[in-house]
Enzyme design. Sequence first.
Site, PDB file in Angstrom:
ATOM      1  N   LYS A  21       0.829  -1.206   0.000  1.00  0.00           N
ATOM      2  CA  LYS A  21       0.000   0.000   0.000  1.00  0.00           C
ATOM      3  C   LYS A  21       0.864   1.256   0.000  1.00  0.00           C
ATOM      4  O   LYS A  21       0.688   2.168  -0.822  1.00  0.00           O
ATOM      5  CB  LYS A  21      -0.912  -0.001   1.230  1.00  0.00           C
ATOM      6  CG  LYS A  21      -1.705   1.299   1.425  1.00  0.00           C
ATOM      7  CD  LYS A  21      -2.533   1.256   2.685  1.00  0.00           C
ATOM      8  CE  LYS A  21      -1.783   1.771   3.890  1.00  0.00           C
ATOM      9  NZ  LYS A  21      -2.005   3.211   4.152  1.00  0.00           N
ATOM     10  N   ASN A  22       1.809   1.323   0.933  1.00  0.00           N
ATOM     11  CA  ASN A  22       2.604   2.538   1.077  1.00  0.00           C
ATOM     12  C   ASN A  22       3.500   2.794  -0.124  1.00  0.00           C
ATOM     13  O   ASN A  22       3.831   3.942  -0.426  1.00  0.00           O
ATOM     14  CB  ASN A  22       3.440   2.482   2.355  1.00  0.00           C
ATOM     15  CG  ASN A  22       2.585   2.576   3.610  1.00  0.00           C
ATOM     16  OD1 ASN A  22       1.464   3.072   3.562  1.00  0.00           O
ATOM     17  ND2 ASN A  22       3.087   2.085   4.728  1.00  0.00           N
ATOM     18  N   ARG A  77      -3.492  10.683   4.369  1.00  0.00           N
ATOM     19  CA  ARG A  77      -2.239  11.400   4.557  1.00  0.00           C
ATOM     20  C   ARG A  77      -1.376  11.416   3.293  1.00  0.00           C
ATOM     21  O   ARG A  77      -0.746  12.427   2.976  1.00  0.00           O
ATOM     22  CB  ARG A  77      -1.462  10.731   5.702  1.00  0.00           C
ATOM     23  CG  ARG A  77      -0.134  11.393   6.050  1.00  0.00           C
ATOM     24  CD  ARG A  77      -0.355  12.742   6.681  1.00  0.00           C
ATOM     25  NE  ARG A  77       0.867  13.490   6.842  1.00  0.00           N
ATOM     26  CZ  ARG A  77       0.923  14.724   7.315  1.00  0.00           C
ATOM     27  NH1 ARG A  77      -0.178  15.343   7.676  1.00  0.00           N
ATOM     28  NH2 ARG A  77       2.067  15.364   7.440  1.00  0.00           N
ATOM     29  N   CYS A  97      -5.376   8.701   9.388  1.00  0.00           N
ATOM     30  CA  CYS A  97      -5.605   8.131  10.718  1.00  0.00           C
ATOM     31  C   CYS A  97      -5.205   9.111  11.818  1.00  0.00           C
ATOM     32  O   CYS A  97      -4.233   9.861  11.675  1.00  0.00           O
ATOM     33  CB  CYS A  97      -4.783   6.843  10.888  1.00  0.00           C
ATOM     34  SG  CYS A  97      -5.476   5.424  10.038  1.00  0.00           S
ATOM     35  N   ARG A 131       1.956  14.531  12.603  1.00  0.00           N
ATOM     36  CA  ARG A 131       2.616  14.377  11.313  1.00  0.00           C
ATOM     37  C   ARG A 131       2.612  15.690  10.518  1.00  0.00           C
ATOM     38  O   ARG A 131       2.013  15.794   9.453  1.00  0.00           O
ATOM     39  CB  ARG A 131       1.972  13.234  10.516  1.00  0.00           C
ATOM     40  CG  ARG A 131       2.148  11.886  11.187  1.00  0.00           C
ATOM     41  CD  ARG A 131       1.725  10.739  10.310  1.00  0.00           C
ATOM     42  NE  ARG A 131       0.270  10.578  10.263  1.00  0.00           N
ATOM     43  CZ  ARG A 131      -0.341   9.560   9.686  1.00  0.00           C
ATOM     44  NH1 ARG A 131       0.347   8.611   9.101  1.00  0.00           N
ATOM     45  NH2 ARG A 131      -1.655   9.461   9.690  1.00  0.00           N
ATOM     46  N   PRO A 132       3.263  16.729  11.024  1.00  0.00           N
ATOM     47  CA  PRO A 132       3.195  18.046  10.389  1.00  0.00           C
ATOM     48  C   PRO A 132       3.878  18.067   9.025  1.00  0.00           C
ATOM     49  O   PRO A 132       4.702  17.219   8.698  1.00  0.00           O
ATOM     50  CB  PRO A 132       3.922  18.950  11.384  1.00  0.00           C
ATOM     51  CG  PRO A 132       4.866  18.039  12.110  1.00  0.00           C
ATOM     52  CD  PRO A 132       4.153  16.726  12.194  1.00  0.00           C
ATOM     53  N   MET A 133       3.522  19.090   8.210  1.00  0.00           N
ATOM     54  CA  MET A 133       4.060  19.226   6.859  1.00  0.00           C
ATOM     55  C   MET A 133       5.342  20.041   6.812  1.00  0.00           C
ATOM     56  O   MET A 133       5.895  20.267   5.730  1.00  0.00           O
ATOM     57  CB  MET A 133       3.008  19.897   5.971  1.00  0.00           C
ATOM     58  CG  MET A 133       1.860  18.984   5.570  1.00  0.00           C
ATOM     59  SD  MET A 133       2.388  17.640   4.472  1.00  0.00           S
ATOM     60  CE  MET A 133       2.841  18.555   3.013  1.00  0.00           C
ATOM     61  N   LEU A 138       8.387  19.411   7.481  1.00  0.00           N
ATOM     62  CA  LEU A 138       9.546  18.731   6.897  1.00  0.00           C
ATOM     63  C   LEU A 138       9.475  18.737   5.374  1.00  0.00           C
ATOM     64  O   LEU A 138      10.491  18.915   4.697  1.00  0.00           O
ATOM     65  CB  LEU A 138       9.621  17.292   7.416  1.00  0.00           C
ATOM     66  CG  LEU A 138       9.837  17.125   8.915  1.00  0.00           C
ATOM     67  CD1 LEU A 138       9.751  15.647   9.297  1.00  0.00           C
ATOM     68  CD2 LEU A 138      11.184  17.694   9.343  1.00  0.00           C
ATOM     69  N   ASP A 147       4.242   0.504  12.211  1.00  0.00           N
ATOM     70  CA  ASP A 147       3.016  -0.079  11.672  1.00  0.00           C
ATOM     71  C   ASP A 147       2.794  -1.524  12.098  1.00  0.00           C
ATOM     72  O   ASP A 147       1.774  -2.131  11.735  1.00  0.00           O
ATOM     73  CB  ASP A 147       3.026   0.005  10.139  1.00  0.00           C
ATOM     74  CG  ASP A 147       2.615   1.375   9.631  1.00  0.00           C
ATOM     75  OD1 ASP A 147       2.138   2.190  10.441  1.00  0.00           O
ATOM     76  OD2 ASP A 147       2.753   1.635   8.422  1.00  0.00           O
ATOM     77  N   ARG A 163      -8.646   0.118   4.110  1.00  0.00           N
ATOM     78  CA  ARG A 163      -7.606   1.023   3.624  1.00  0.00           C
ATOM     79  C   ARG A 163      -6.274   0.295   3.442  1.00  0.00           C
ATOM     80  O   ARG A 163      -5.433   0.748   2.661  1.00  0.00           O
ATOM     81  CB  ARG A 163      -7.406   2.192   4.613  1.00  0.00           C
ATOM     82  CG  ARG A 163      -8.600   3.117   4.755  1.00  0.00           C
ATOM     83  CD  ARG A 163      -8.283   4.272   5.684  1.00  0.00           C
ATOM     84  NE  ARG A 163      -7.013   4.859   5.318  1.00  0.00           N
ATOM     85  CZ  ARG A 163      -6.007   5.086   6.164  1.00  0.00           C
ATOM     86  NH1 ARG A 163      -6.132   4.764   7.440  1.00  0.00           N
ATOM     87  NH2 ARG A 163      -4.889   5.627   5.741  1.00  0.00           N
TER      88      ARG A 163
END
Length: 422
Positions: free
Chosen positions: A22-23, A94, A118, A123-125, A127, A310, A402
């Site tokens: 998936k990832n 995400r 989720c 998980r800020p943007m 970076l 995960d 998902r």
Amino acid sequence: MDSIIVEESGPLNGKIPIAGAKNACLTLMPATLLSDEPLTLINAPRLSDIGTMSLLLQSLGVEVETLNEGLVLALSSHALKTTRADYDIVRKMRASNLVLGPLLARAGEAIVSLPGGCAIGARPMDLHIAALRALGAEIELKDGYLHAKTPNKGRLVGGTHKLKFASVGATENFIMAACLAKGRSQLKNAAMEPEIVDLVKCLKSMGANISGEGTKTVTIKGVEKLHGATHSVVMDRIELGTYMLAPVIAGGEVELVGGQMELLEAFCKKLTEAGVEISETANGLKVKRKLDTINAVDVTTAVYPGFPTDLQAQMMALMCTASGVSTLEETIFENRFMHAPELIRMGAQIDVQGGIARVKGVPKLKGAQVMATDLRASVSLILAGLTAQGKTKVSRVYHLDRGYEKLVEKLENVGAKIERVR
């Protein structure tokens, strides 16, 4: 909403095929934005997140076709109609932020909503923003959207950047954007996950000039244009790890078809310590318990090649009936023990303090009504239900769609007592 009912199943035996990752697929799909020629992905997983990414790309003007019952994705972005990724789609997942780098590189501009997904951490943007600014991008946040552009709508320029944290998404956005930038770019403290190596393999087949993938320093020499390609999606190591735990928890022996131990070395090491026998076969991996009782082991999640965050929830499900006390430390996401209260409803003894959970093994779990809170938490409750006395009813299982293809069918085929009900 659907629910899944699991009963104590006894030993599991047979084979479980492992799907494409998936990832990896969610990263490969936006790569089509870098070229006006077709990109074909084979061994694609059939998941709701793949459908969400398809909708997002189609909203940008990408043609998306699913072939061979969804196992093949044919993508073409020869005629982009917009560079705006709207909130209504981006909020669902995400990975939607992975259109930012390719759009900037191809079109010179992008307007992308802040993403959702989720509820396992902020998980800020920041970076991603810092990495793309190193390539000359001008980015500002307005009304919940990132407005990004290149100087004079021209090409990005080569640059060097060091990530504060080895973020997978920021690494992927930087690499894709740098493929079409003028000159040489270098990313330090890059994430090293197999999904990134798979992305680079695909980009190279499209004509990109990249070296160092799978290490902490990745170097990209920008090219004028990328062409089309056909690429096979790498195996899903998180699905592999999840199904490896099924016969460990329930007993029995299961072969994971397509499994590769080298993609999960830290996880396999912990299973071996716990008393699990893992052997390679001609078609994948075979897993079974060596001991009647699993030994408690301590786990600390880390970026690859460390223990995957995960697989933390699934490992906790195993530790619930292990012999002794185990400590699970979560270092990647700050809110990833939401499955603990649900496991406690099944009789587990778990104490959570901040980013550390201590689990004291009990002889037996008991079936209960529990609620899935996120993708990996969902499957941890199903794994626990395989060995719990009585029935376990897991609600809000849309999370599972998902990330796990045909989960009920795969477990049923090896002897699990499991059904999905409306």
